[in-house]
Design a protein around this motif. Sequence first.
Motif, PDB file in Angstrom:
ATOM      1  N   LYS A  22       0.827  -1.203   0.000  1.00 49.83           N
ATOM      2  CA  LYS A  22       0.000   0.000   0.000  1.00 49.83           C
ATOM      3  C   LYS A  22       0.863   1.255   0.000  1.00 49.83           C
ATOM      4  O   LYS A  22       0.362   2.362   0.107  1.00 49.83           O
ATOM      5  N   MET A  23       2.178   1.078  -0.127  1.00 50.16           N
ATOM      6  CA  MET A  23       3.096   2.212  -0.049  1.00 50.16           C
ATOM      7  C   MET A  23       3.272   2.864  -1.419  1.00 50.16           C
ATOM      8  O   MET A  23       3.128   2.217  -2.456  1.00 50.16           O
ATOM      9  N   PRO A  24       3.634   4.172  -1.446  1.00 51.35           N
ATOM     10  CA  PRO A  24       3.714   4.920  -2.707  1.00 51.35           C
ATOM     11  C   PRO A  24       4.717   4.368  -3.704  1.00 51.35           C
ATOM     12  O   PRO A  24       4.539   4.525  -4.912  1.00 51.35           O
ATOM     13  N   PHE A  25       5.810   3.742  -3.230  1.00 50.48           N
ATOM     14  CA  PHE A  25       6.845   3.297  -4.167  1.00 50.48           C
ATOM     15  C   PHE A  25       6.459   2.023  -4.911  1.00 50.48           C
ATOM     16  O   PHE A  25       7.177   1.584  -5.799  1.00 50.48           O
ATOM     17  N   VAL A  26       5.347   1.402  -4.564  1.00 48.06           N
ATOM     18  CA  VAL A  26       4.908   0.201  -5.261  1.00 48.06           C
ATOM     19  C   VAL A  26       4.114   0.604  -6.497  1.00 48.06           C
ATOM     20  O   VAL A  26       3.114   1.315  -6.400  1.00 48.06           O
ATOM     21  N   VAL A  27       4.586   0.173  -7.671  1.00 47.23           N
ATOM     22  CA  VAL A  27       3.891   0.491  -8.920  1.00 47.23           C
ATOM     23  C   VAL A  27       2.616  -0.337  -8.984  1.00 47.23           C
ATOM     24  O   VAL A  27       2.654  -1.557  -9.033  1.00 47.23           O
ATOM     25  N   LYS A  28       1.478   0.355  -8.996  1.00 45.77           N
ATOM     26  CA  LYS A  28       0.222  -0.390  -8.950  1.00 45.77           C
ATOM     27  C   LYS A  28      -0.921   0.501  -9.396  1.00 45.77           C
ATOM     28  O   LYS A  28      -0.791   1.717  -9.516  1.00 45.77           O
ATOM     29  N   GLN A  29      -2.044  -0.124  -9.664  1.00 50.86           N
ATOM     30  CA  GLN A  29      -3.296   0.574  -9.863  1.00 50.86           C
ATOM     31  C   GLN A  29      -4.290   0.057  -8.841  1.00 50.86           C
ATOM     32  O   GLN A  29      -4.249  -1.106  -8.456  1.00 50.86           O
ATOM     33  N   GLU A  30      -5.167   0.926  -8.391  1.00 52.27           N
ATOM     34  CA  GLU A  30      -6.255   0.478  -7.543  1.00 52.27           C
ATOM     35  C   GLU A  30      -7.266  -0.265  -8.408  1.00 52.27           C
ATOM     36  O   GLU A  30      -7.407   0.002  -9.601  1.00 52.27           O
ATOM     37  N   PRO A  31      -7.986  -1.225  -7.846  1.00 52.07           N
ATOM     38  CA  PRO A  31      -8.989  -1.936  -8.650  1.00 52.07           C
ATOM     39  C   PRO A  31     -10.091  -1.003  -9.129  1.00 52.07           C
ATOM     40  O   PRO A  31     -10.536  -0.105  -8.397  1.00 52.07           O
ATOM     41  N   TYR A  32     -10.491  -1.209 -10.368  1.00 55.96           N
ATOM     42  CA  TYR A  32     -11.598  -0.429 -10.931  1.00 55.96           C
ATOM     43  C   TYR A  32     -12.891  -0.743 -10.198  1.00 55.96           C
ATOM     44  O   TYR A  32     -13.735   0.120  -9.978  1.00 55.96           O
ATOM     45  N   LEU A  33     -13.026  -1.974  -9.791  1.00 53.36           N
ATOM     46  CA  LEU A  33     -14.236  -2.429  -9.103  1.00 53.36           C
ATOM     47  C   LEU A  33     -13.858  -3.536  -8.142  1.00 53.36           C
ATOM     48  O   LEU A  33     -12.987  -4.351  -8.437  1.00 53.36           O
ATOM     49  N   VAL A  34     -14.474  -3.563  -6.976  1.00 59.50           N
ATOM     50  CA  VAL A  34     -14.316  -4.663  -6.026  1.00 59.50           C
ATOM     51  C   VAL A  34     -15.629  -5.418  -5.974  1.00 59.50           C
ATOM     52  O   VAL A  34     -16.673  -4.836  -5.664  1.00 59.50           O
ATOM     53  N   ALA A  35     -15.580  -6.695  -6.283  1.00 56.85           N
ATOM     54  CA  ALA A  35     -16.779  -7.524  -6.266  1.00 56.85           C
ATOM     55  C   ALA A  35     -16.723  -8.451  -5.060  1.00 56.85           C
ATOM     56  O   ALA A  35     -15.874  -9.329  -4.984  1.00 56.85           O
ATOM     57  N   ILE A  36     -17.597  -8.210  -4.105  1.00 56.15           N
ATOM     58  CA  ILE A  36     -17.735  -9.081  -2.943  1.00 56.15           C
ATOM     59  C   ILE A  36     -19.103  -9.732  -3.093  1.00 56.15           C
ATOM     60  O   ILE A  36     -20.124  -9.108  -2.838  1.00 56.15           O
ATOM     61  N   CYS A  37     -19.125 -10.970  -3.518  1.00 57.35           N
ATOM     62  CA  CYS A  37     -20.378 -11.477  -4.060  1.00 57.35           C
ATOM     63  C   CYS A  37     -20.517 -12.992  -3.925  1.00 57.35           C
ATOM     64  O   CYS A  37     -19.602 -13.694  -3.498  1.00 57.35           O
ATOM     65  N   VAL A  38     -21.703 -13.457  -4.310  1.00 59.06           N
ATOM     66  CA  VAL A  38     -21.992 -14.886  -4.351  1.00 59.06           C
ATOM     67  C   VAL A  38     -21.525 -15.434  -5.689  1.00 59.06           C
ATOM     68  O   VAL A  38     -21.043 -14.706  -6.559  1.00 59.06           O
ATOM     69  N   VAL A  39     -21.684 -16.746  -5.858  1.00 55.04           N
ATOM     70  CA  VAL A  39     -21.149 -17.415  -7.051  1.00 55.04           C
ATOM     71  C   VAL A  39     -21.696 -16.821  -8.340  1.00 55.04           C
ATOM     72  O   VAL A  39     -20.941 -16.573  -9.291  1.00 55.04           O
ATOM     73  N   SER A  40     -22.982 -16.561  -8.401  1.00 56.99           N
ATOM     74  CA  SER A  40     -23.565 -16.047  -9.647  1.00 56.99           C
ATOM     75  C   SER A  40     -22.997 -14.686 -10.010  1.00 56.99           C
ATOM     76  O   SER A  40     -22.817 -14.367 -11.195  1.00 56.99           O
ATOM     77  N   HIS A  41     -22.673 -13.870  -9.014  1.00 56.55           N
ATOM     78  CA  HIS A  41     -22.077 -12.569  -9.287  1.00 56.55           C
ATOM     79  C   HIS A  41     -20.648 -12.708  -9.791  1.00 56.55           C
ATOM     80  O   HIS A  41     -20.179 -11.883 -10.582  1.00 56.55           O
ATOM     81  N   ILE A  42     -19.936 -13.722  -9.330  1.00 57.78           N
ATOM     82  CA  ILE A  42     -18.582 -13.969  -9.842  1.00 57.78           C
ATOM     83  C   ILE A  42     -18.655 -14.302 -11.327  1.00 57.78           C
ATOM     84  O   ILE A  42     -17.845 -13.813 -12.129  1.00 57.78           O
ATOM     85  N   GLN A  43     -19.614 -15.127 -11.696  1.00 60.96           N
ATOM     86  CA  GLN A  43     -19.778 -15.469 -13.106  1.00 60.96           C
ATOM     87  C   GLN A  43     -20.036 -14.221 -13.943  1.00 60.96           C
ATOM     88  O   GLN A  43     -19.443 -14.034 -15.005  1.00 60.96           O
ATOM     89  N   ALA A  44     -20.906 -13.335 -13.463  1.00 59.29           N
ATOM     90  CA  ALA A  44     -21.204 -12.102 -14.187  1.00 59.29           C
ATOM     91  C   ALA A  44     -19.985 -11.190 -14.255  1.00 59.29           C
ATOM     92  O   ALA A  44     -19.724 -10.547 -15.283  1.00 59.29           O
ATOM     93  N   THR A  45     -19.210 -11.149 -13.177  1.00 58.78           N
ATOM     94  CA  THR A  45     -18.013 -10.301 -13.140  1.00 58.78           C
ATOM     95  C   THR A  45     -16.993 -10.747 -14.172  1.00 58.78           C
ATOM     96  O   THR A  45     -16.367  -9.921 -14.849  1.00 58.78           O
ATOM     97  N   ILE A  46     -16.806 -12.059 -14.306  1.00 57.23           N
ATOM     98  CA  ILE A  46     -15.854 -12.584 -15.291  1.00 57.23           C
ATOM     99  C   ILE A  46     -16.266 -12.183 -16.699  1.00 57.23           C
ATOM    100  O   ILE A  46     -15.449 -11.709 -17.509  1.00 57.23           O
ATOM    101  N   ILE A  47     -17.524 -12.338 -17.018  1.00 57.33           N
ATOM    102  CA  ILE A  47     -18.011 -12.015 -18.363  1.00 57.33           C
ATOM    103  C   ILE A  47     -17.904 -10.521 -18.637  1.00 57.33           C
ATOM    104  O   ILE A  47     -17.437 -10.092 -19.701  1.00 57.33           O
TER     105      ILE A  47
END
Length: 401
Positions: A22-47
């Motif tokens: 989480k430190m500034p020197f780490v090259v990274k991007q924050e996630p565009y979206l965080v999906a905390i979900c049930v199985v069916s939502h995971i399937q939709a997220t992948i697609i």
Amino acid sequence: MTLLNSPEYLQIPVHVRSFCYKMPFVVKQEPYLVAICVVSHIQATIICSQQHDLQIRTRSGGHDFEGLSYVAEVPFVLIDLMYLREIKVDVDNQTAWVQAGATIGELYYSISQKSKTLGFPAGLCATVGTGGHFSGGGYGFLMRKYGLAADNTIDAHIIDVQGNLLDRKGMGEDLFWAIRGGGGASFGVIVAWKINLVPVPSKVTVFQVARTLEQNATEIIQRWQLVANKLDERISVWMGMKRVNSSQHGKLTIQATFVSTFLGDVQQLIPLMRKSFPELGLVREDCTETSWIGSVVFMNAGLVGSAGNESPEVLLNRTQFRMSFKGKSDYGRKPIPLEGLRGLCHFLYDNEVRGAVQFVPYGGRMDEISESEIPFPHRSGYIFHILYSVSWQEEGDTAGS
């Protein structure tokens, strides 16, 4: 699903175990979206991720050394499995289904509530997620008797790139082979594992013995390298090295700590240790007899800096391990010579950041399983696993030293 900066998400403990990512020197991007979900939502997220050209990161416990389950250099969606935590223990068939968002601490606790003579060979840090742990192999104090967590996995549920939910039969043996030690997130999103539970005695013995350089630690370490992988397979003696303050005028020294779980009582353990590893000088007073779940609590306590005599409910605490650290694994085929040990001690002395090295013995059942049985190849011929780590204190760190 929830956006990263939404009020709902900010109220949820984020599973970032190593704060260094989480430190500034780490090259990274924050996630565009965080999906905390049930199985069916995971399937939709992948697609949906495919349609918008977004990569996917899957987080179970957030313990991976490189932070790959929650950082990236490209736009990505984070699938967090924290709500997929159901565990069903079948004592009669000695199996269990565990969802990939459950921690190994939650799994151990669930097993102990159903049986006092069944266990599972996985790791010692209770907050590690089963999703990533099993897919990477999963070693722990029972591996010399029963092998890895992945060796004892008999089925799984995975969502593939097309969004299909598949079990072992549906995915086929090649894919089922690959996800047990080859990294499950490389092939899809694992949502549950079916595992074989293993028999454990009603009485288990643990000990933790420390020796400094002034107490002949170097000679004891040398002997450990020769015998640890050849001990009775019921014994697993892990060895760690770190810098401490000596009792002699507060000078710095190197301490070797030997920690063990033995599947039996202390009257069986002492003669075995005196025969094969007398240099350690183990005596009955060093040992504690407990249940298997008690041994799990004892080992986890060493990581979080607690007393080790807590109730098993401590294993349900998902936020007890958060610190700034960097780790790297290695594997040894030959003992480290005396000159190498001296160099290692010199490194631990001079390093301004707290450094430590942990050695985990192989042998026993690990020698008997083919290197091609699953994608975890470190079997016969390897005498120990090495974990190099450095750690430092940051605001919010909660783990022990």
